[in-house]
Design an enzyme around this catalytic site. Structure first.
Site, PDB file in Angstrom:
ATOM      1  N   GLY A  15     -65.956  77.786 -17.890  1.00  0.00           N
ATOM      2  CA  GLY A  15     -65.787  78.967 -18.731  1.00  0.00           C
ATOM      3  C   GLY A  15     -66.895  80.003 -18.624  1.00  0.00           C
ATOM      4  O   GLY A  15     -67.145  80.741 -19.584  1.00  0.00           O
ATOM      5  N   ASN A  17     -66.694  82.661 -16.774  1.00  0.00           N
ATOM      6  CA  ASN A  17     -65.990  83.951 -16.839  1.00  0.00           C
ATOM      7  C   ASN A  17     -65.639  84.290 -18.288  1.00  0.00           C
ATOM      8  O   ASN A  17     -65.780  85.432 -18.722  1.00  0.00           O
ATOM      9  CB  ASN A  17     -64.724  83.923 -15.974  1.00  0.00           C
ATOM     10  CG  ASN A  17     -65.038  84.120 -14.499  1.00  0.00           C
ATOM     11  OD1 ASN A  17     -65.325  85.228 -14.070  1.00  0.00           O
ATOM     12  ND2 ASN A  17     -65.014  83.029 -13.745  1.00  0.00           N
ATOM     13  N   LYS A  94     -53.639  76.109 -13.871  1.00  0.00           N
ATOM     14  CA  LYS A  94     -52.202  75.801 -13.863  1.00  0.00           C
ATOM     15  C   LYS A  94     -51.442  77.091 -13.561  1.00  0.00           C
ATOM     16  O   LYS A  94     -51.863  78.170 -13.983  1.00  0.00           O
ATOM     17  CB  LYS A  94     -51.732  75.303 -15.235  1.00  0.00           C
ATOM     18  CG  LYS A  94     -52.273  73.954 -15.648  1.00  0.00           C
ATOM     19  CD  LYS A  94     -51.324  72.848 -15.213  1.00  0.00           C
ATOM     20  CE  LYS A  94     -51.742  71.502 -15.779  1.00  0.00           C
ATOM     21  NZ  LYS A  94     -53.138  71.139 -15.603  1.00  0.00           N
ATOM     22  N   HIS A 110     -59.572  85.095  -8.908  1.00  0.00           N
ATOM     23  CA  HIS A 110     -59.560  84.133  -7.801  1.00  0.00           C
ATOM     24  C   HIS A 110     -60.804  84.333  -6.932  1.00  0.00           C
ATOM     25  O   HIS A 110     -61.155  85.476  -6.610  1.00  0.00           O
ATOM     26  CB  HIS A 110     -58.291  84.348  -6.966  1.00  0.00           C
ATOM     27  CG  HIS A 110     -58.176  83.390  -5.832  1.00  0.00           C
ATOM     28  ND1 HIS A 110     -57.927  82.043  -6.015  1.00  0.00           N
ATOM     29  CD2 HIS A 110     -58.302  83.571  -4.496  1.00  0.00           C
ATOM     30  CE1 HIS A 110     -57.895  81.446  -4.840  1.00  0.00           C
ATOM     31  NE2 HIS A 110     -58.119  82.344  -3.905  1.00  0.00           N
ATOM     32  N   ALA A 143     -45.056  84.860 -10.453  1.00  0.00           N
ATOM     33  CA  ALA A 143     -44.605  83.469 -10.397  1.00  0.00           C
ATOM     34  C   ALA A 143     -45.198  82.688  -9.228  1.00  0.00           C
ATOM     35  O   ALA A 143     -45.110  81.461  -9.188  1.00  0.00           O
ATOM     36  CB  ALA A 143     -43.077  83.437 -10.335  1.00  0.00           C
ATOM     37  N   GLY A 144     -45.822  83.363  -8.293  1.00  0.00           N
ATOM     38  CA  GLY A 144     -46.382  82.670  -7.129  1.00  0.00           C
ATOM     39  C   GLY A 144     -47.810  82.210  -7.361  1.00  0.00           C
ATOM     40  O   GLY A 144     -48.372  82.384  -8.441  1.00  0.00           O
ATOM     41  N   ASP A 146     -51.321  82.985  -6.755  1.00  0.00           N
ATOM     42  CA  ASP A 146     -52.248  84.059  -6.371  1.00  0.00           C
ATOM     43  C   ASP A 146     -51.574  85.152  -5.545  1.00  0.00           C
ATOM     44  O   ASP A 146     -52.167  85.703  -4.610  1.00  0.00           O
ATOM     45  CB  ASP A 146     -53.459  83.477  -5.608  1.00  0.00           C
ATOM     46  CG  ASP A 146     -54.236  82.487  -6.445  1.00  0.00           C
ATOM     47  OD1 ASP A 146     -54.303  82.669  -7.676  1.00  0.00           O
ATOM     48  OD2 ASP A 146     -54.781  81.516  -5.888  1.00  0.00           O
TER      49      ASP A 146
HETATM   50  C1  GRF Z   1     -63.695  80.886 -10.902  1.00  0.00           C
HETATM   51  O1  GRF Z   1     -64.298  81.106  -9.642  1.00  0.00           O
HETATM   52  C2  GRF Z   1     -62.218  81.101 -10.840  1.00  0.00           C
HETATM   53  O2  GRF Z   1     -61.829  82.167 -10.048  1.00  0.00           O
HETATM   54  C3  GRF Z   1     -61.808  79.787 -10.204  1.00  0.00           C
HETATM   55  O3  GRF Z   1     -62.575  78.817 -10.869  1.00  0.00           O
HETATM   56  C4  GRF Z   1     -63.771  79.432 -11.310  1.00  0.00           C
HETATM   57  C5  GRF Z   1     -63.845  79.267 -12.808  1.00  0.00           C
HETATM   58  O4  GRF Z   1     -65.139  79.342 -13.256  1.00  0.00           O
HETATM   59  N1  GRF Z   1     -60.398  79.583 -10.271  1.00  0.00           N
HETATM   60  P1  GRF Z   1     -65.515  79.339 -14.795  1.00  0.00           P
HETATM   61  O5  GRF Z   1     -64.717  78.215 -15.469  1.00  0.00           O
HETATM   62  O6  GRF Z   1     -65.145  80.677 -15.360  1.00  0.00           O
HETATM   63  O7  GRF Z   1     -66.976  79.085 -14.824  1.00  0.00           O
END
Ligand code: GRF
Length: 207
Positions: A15, A17, A94, A110, A143-144, A146
């Site tokens: 977490g 981000n 997910k 991503h 729906a795909g 990325d």
């Molecule tokens: C990020 O790089 C995100 O794009 C990827 O997993 C990481 C998640 O990091 N799918 P965090 O949980 O926000 O630290």
């Protein structure tokens, strides 16, 4: 600033981000509020970060449901209860189903330059391919895996001594800034989607 944009953030892991968004919304001029944080598993640092910030949390585990469709419906209902203007999948591991995707705009992040290296191992796959530049992508979810329209991207160089962890951490530093920037612009300025082209700054939050 009129009403702050309501964000529901979905997480599956550490977490960081989410933390960047929690820090950003502390400033009212950012224009957004995180009204809930949802996860697909318990015991993750992402949920702890939300709790420490006093943000309501919920967990919907796929394993608690008889089918993926039931989980999709339950997750969408949990999200809907918070009436979000924008759902942010910030390291949510997910694929979201139609009940969520058709009800709210969903932003995803991503750690690679899409359309190269989609999926759960974007950093590993980019390294295995031998790329010299990779990066991160913020896109609208469809729906795909990325595959949704790209909202923002930023490049990160690959160095000779990199391993997957080192490179991912460097990407994540850039990714957090890009996500905060993009979410802020979307809630403050709105966006439009024409075909695959996303334009920010077109006023009003539009799917
Ligand atoms: C990020 O790089 C995100 O794009 C990827 O997993 C990481 C998640 O990091 N799918 P965090 O949980 O926000 O630290």
């Amino acid at each position: 600033m009129s009403q702050a944009g309501r964000l529901v953030v979905l997480v599956s892991g550490s977490g960081t981000n989410l933390q960047a968004l929690l820090d950003a919304v502390a400033d009212r001029s950012y224009g957004a509020a995180i009204v809930a944080v949802g996860a697909d598993r318990d015991g993750i640092e992402g949920l702890a970060r939300a709790e420490r910030a006093g943000v309501p949390t919920f967990v919907e585990k796929l394993s608690s449901y008889g089918s993926r469709a039931d989980w999709d419906t339950a997750l969408a209902a949990r999200i809907a209860a918070y009436k979000p203007d924008l759902v942010v999948a910030a390291g949510f591991m997910k694929i979201l189903g139609a009940p969520t995707l058709e009800s709210f705009p969903v932003l995803n992040t991503h750690p690679a330059l899409l359309p190269s290296f989609p999926g759960a191992h974007g950093v590993r796959d980019a390294m295995a391919h031998g790329v010299k530049v990779t990066g991160c992508t913020v896109m609208l979810a469809d729906a795909g895996v990325d595959t949704g329209p790209i909202v923002a991207q930023e490049a990160v160089r690959v160095f000779d001594g990199d391993d997957e962890h080192l490179l991912h951490e460097r990407i994540k530093t850039v990714e957090r800034g890009l996500l905060v920037d993009t979410v802020g612009r979307m809630v403050r300025e709105g966006w439009t989607v024409t075909g695959r082209t996303v334009r920010l700054g077109s006023g009003g939050m539009k799917k």
